[in-house]
Design a protein around this motif. Structure first.
Motif, PDB file in Angstrom:
ATOM      1  N   ARG A   1      -4.772  16.590  30.592  1.00 17.62           N
ATOM      2  CA  ARG A   1      -3.985  16.526  31.569  1.00 17.62           C
ATOM      3  C   ARG A   1      -4.696  16.254  33.208  1.00 17.62           C
ATOM      4  N   LEU A   2      -5.777  17.007  33.247  1.00 16.63           N
ATOM      5  CA  LEU A   2      -6.617  16.861  34.360  1.00 16.63           C
ATOM      6  C   LEU A   2      -7.255  15.607  34.293  1.00 16.63           C
ATOM      7  N   GLY A   3      -7.333  14.897  33.391  1.00 23.30           N
ATOM      8  CA  GLY A   3      -8.138  13.382  33.519  1.00 23.30           C
ATOM      9  C   GLY A   3      -9.543  13.441  33.275  1.00 23.30           C
ATOM     10  N   LEU A   4      -9.826  14.540  32.636  1.00 29.56           N
ATOM     11  CA  LEU A   4     -11.282  14.830  32.482  1.00 29.56           C
ATOM     12  C   LEU A   4     -12.146  13.791  32.028  1.00 29.56           C
ATOM     13  N   ARG A   5     -13.519  13.199  32.706  1.00 26.81           N
ATOM     14  CA  ARG A   5     -14.277  12.263  32.220  1.00 26.81           C
ATOM     15  C   ARG A   5     -15.661  12.795  31.867  1.00 26.81           C
ATOM     16  N   GLY A   6     -15.876  14.152  32.400  1.00 27.60           N
ATOM     17  CA  GLY A   6     -17.529  14.475  31.995  1.00 27.60           C
ATOM     18  C   GLY A   6     -17.139  15.972  31.889  1.00 27.60           C
ATOM     19  N   PHE A   7     -18.471  16.484  31.444  1.00 21.14           N
ATOM     20  CA  PHE A   7     -18.989  17.997  31.603  1.00 21.14           C
ATOM     21  C   PHE A   7     -20.096  18.315  32.565  1.00 21.14           C
ATOM     22  N   PRO A   8     -19.931  19.321  33.278  1.00 19.25           N
ATOM     23  CA  PRO A   8     -18.619  20.000  33.717  1.00 19.25           C
ATOM     24  C   PRO A   8     -17.798  19.240  34.820  1.00 19.25           C
ATOM     25  N   ALA A   9     -16.736  19.658  34.907  1.00 21.43           N
ATOM     26  CA  ALA A   9     -15.828  19.108  36.033  1.00 21.43           C
ATOM     27  C   ALA A   9     -15.369  20.174  36.802  1.00 21.43           C
ATOM     28  N   THR A  10     -15.185  20.308  37.992  1.00 21.11           N
ATOM     29  CA  THR A  10     -14.587  21.094  39.113  1.00 21.11           C
ATOM     30  C   THR A  10     -13.420  20.512  39.754  1.00 21.11           C
TER      31      THR A  10
ATOM     32  N   ASN B   1      -1.721  25.265  48.704  1.00 19.95           N
ATOM     33  CA  ASN B   1      -0.319  25.003  48.532  1.00 19.95           C
ATOM     34  C   ASN B   1      -0.241  24.243  47.133  1.00 19.95           C
ATOM     35  N   GLY B   2      -1.567  24.226  46.020  1.00 26.60           N
ATOM     36  CA  GLY B   2      -1.536  23.845  44.959  1.00 26.60           C
ATOM     37  C   GLY B   2      -2.012  22.160  44.945  1.00 26.60           C
ATOM     38  N   THR B   3      -2.225  22.039  46.090  1.00 27.86           N
ATOM     39  CA  THR B   3      -2.679  20.374  45.980  1.00 27.86           C
ATOM     40  C   THR B   3      -4.029  20.146  45.840  1.00 27.86           C
ATOM     41  N   LEU B   4      -4.161  19.147  44.959  1.00 24.60           N
ATOM     42  CA  LEU B   4      -5.581  19.014  44.324  1.00 24.60           C
ATOM     43  C   LEU B   4      -6.439  18.143  45.565  1.00 24.60           C
ATOM     44  N   ARG B   5      -7.442  18.975  46.032  1.00 20.60           N
ATOM     45  CA  ARG B   5      -8.116  18.448  47.421  1.00 20.60           C
ATOM     46  C   ARG B   5      -9.407  17.588  46.923  1.00 20.60           C
ATOM     47  N   THR B   6     -10.062  18.109  45.660  1.00 21.38           N
ATOM     48  CA  THR B   6     -11.375  17.662  45.305  1.00 21.38           C
ATOM     49  C   THR B   6     -11.600  17.691  43.808  1.00 21.38           C
ATOM     50  N   THR B   7     -12.018  16.741  43.362  1.00 24.34           N
ATOM     51  CA  THR B   7     -12.464  16.802  41.932  1.00 24.34           C
ATOM     52  C   THR B   7     -14.132  16.487  41.904  1.00 24.34           C
ATOM     53  N   ILE B   8     -14.859  17.150  41.159  1.00 19.80           N
ATOM     54  CA  ILE B   8     -16.357  16.996  41.232  1.00 19.80           C
ATOM     55  C   ILE B   8     -16.620  16.899  39.674  1.00 19.80           C
ATOM     56  N   ILE B   9     -17.177  15.848  39.354  1.00 22.29           N
ATOM     57  CA  ILE B   9     -17.396  15.673  38.095  1.00 22.29           C
ATOM     58  C   ILE B   9     -19.164  15.813  37.711  1.00 22.29           C
ATOM     59  N   GLY B  10     -19.605  16.660  37.053  1.00 22.09           N
ATOM     60  CA  GLY B  10     -20.999  16.885  37.019  1.00 22.09           C
ATOM     61  C   GLY B  10     -21.265  18.259  37.356  1.00 22.09           C
TER      62      GLY B  10
END
Length: 186
Positions: free
Chosen positions: A146-155, A161-170
């Motif tokens: 569901r999070l669309g994970l592409r690699g480990f780790p992912a943050t 407000n529950g809005t996804l602001r940033t995704t950090i892969i690695g």
């Protein structure tokens, strides 16, 4: 001067420059990979609000329950860190996350998600690093999907407000985590 010396010297110059240019380009690509802007994945938690699992433990939840926990955490910034006990960068960033949790738990939550792992390995990891923030076990891989994970780790960083602001892969560095925490405070 020995025969061919001038000829060899002439070829070494361009070869040396080519090697130098190649090295600079590789360093530039590596630098970009480490400092590139975060990838943003579209994700919004839905469903009924659920309470946060107990801190310092590993709680198996479905993807729907995970989303309910995120809904229940609205009003607080949330850092979701997806990890696995076999992941080397996860081992490096976990102490950073633990320190951040201890210093900032009054206004934000860190929620670990152990995924693509065995529960015994995940529990041993939590114990080894003295993790006190709540952790979820993603035994089915639904949360990861569901999070669309592409690699480990992912943050994944969510605002109040529950809005996804940033995704950090690695793996997180101390500087990157400090930047995320500063961003959440603003």
């Amino acid at each position: 001067m020995e025969p061919g010396t001038a000829s060899n010297a002439g070829h070494q110059g361009p070869r040396t420059r080519t090697k130098l240019v190649t090295l600079v380009l590789l360093l530039a690509v590596a630098g970009y990979a480490v400092t590139r802007p975060s990838t943003t994945v579209s994700f919004e938690a839905t469903g009924p609000a659920l309470s946060t699992p107990p801190a310092g433990q590993l709680t198996a939840l479905s993807a729907d329950q995970f989303e309910g926990v995120l809904v229940g955490l609205r009003g607080k910034a949330v850092i979701v860190n997806v990890w696995a006990s076999w992941c080397a960068p996860c081992r490096t960033e976990t102490p950073l996350l633990e320190r951040a949790w201890r210093a900032n738990s009054d206004h934000m939550t860190i929620l670990g998600v152990a995924s693509k792992d065995v529960s015994s390995g995940s529990r041993a990891f939590i114990k080894e690093f003295g993790v006190t923030f709540p952790n979820i076990f993603d035994g089915t891989g639904e949360i990861r999907s569901r999070l669309g994970l592409r690699g480990f780790p992912a943050t994944y960083v969510f605002d109040i407000n529950g809005t996804l602001r940033t995704t950090i892969i690695g793996g997180l560095t101390e500087q990157r985590l400090a930047a995320v925490l500063n961003d959440l405070r603003s």
